[in-house]
Design an enzyme around this catalytic site. Sequence first.
Site, short mmCIF file in Angstrom:
data_model
loop_
_atom_site.label_atom_id
_atom_site.label_comp_id
_atom_site.label_asym_id
_atom_site.label_seq_id
_atom_site.Cartn_x
_atom_site.Cartn_y
_atom_site.Cartn_z
N ASP A 32 -55.79 -21.03 10.51
CA ASP A 32 -54.66 -21.74 11.10
C ASP A 32 -53.42 -20.87 10.85
OD1 ASP A 32 -53.01 -23.97 12.04
OD2 ASP A 32 -52.49 -24.22 9.93
N ASP A 34 -49.35 -22.06 11.06
CA ASP A 34 -48.25 -22.70 10.33
C ASP A 34 -48.76 -23.39 9.07
OD1 ASP A 34 -45.92 -22.25 12.13
OD2 ASP A 34 -47.19 -23.35 13.55
#
Length: 240
Positions: A32, A34
């Site tokens: 991922d 953020d």
Amino acid sequence: MLRALDKAERGAWKRMTDQRLPDRSFAAFLFDMDGTILDSIAVANRVWTSWAERHGLDPGEVIEVLHGVQVATTVRRFASAEMDVEHEAALITAAEVADVDGIVEVAGARAFLESLPRDRWAVVTSAPRRLAIRRMEAAGLPTPPILVSAEDVRNGKPSPDCFAAAARALGVDVGDCLVWEDAPAGIAAGEAAGATVIVVEATHRHSRDDGRLRVPDYRGLAARATSDGRLRLIESDPQS
């Protein structure tokens, strides 16, 4: 520049990661963005607070649920009947692209990503592609060999579609991947995909009783390539 951990911090890191690394190798790592490889919370809070206040919403309620999901999903959750969701999402994305002040790598992320074989990792994000590229550049992170963004899947996290798409692009089975995540929606997506999930706790704190693998950040971690080209996560000396 990130600094080396002092003795107390190394001890804390060791306590947090003891018995929490996977005891197996993987075909690929899926990250991922953020909160996992970079910290953009300050920007997100500024932009979303401004948006919430313009629409008479409680910024705290909006911020609490926005992490890990697509912009339009959050807008739709709070939209009034007359609101143009796609237009509002576009405005928010434009504001986030324009504001990169305070975006930094999660400690050790750049060195860790740069150490990986180029055909063995991908970034899988709920952000639009142009925002993802902008933020990774701002954080000084390497360009991923594969980037799966909001435009690339019909169903965003917590749907597993994004991680399945990244695994296909790398030519591996998603069930043979290690997913790196921080937010509940992404964790759920990785688990729904059948991948092994490791939780990065640099920006979010989670229950330590859920049995999940977890690390505070990337300091003290290394990936060792096995004889058949797979990746195994190991501990190393924590360095800046």
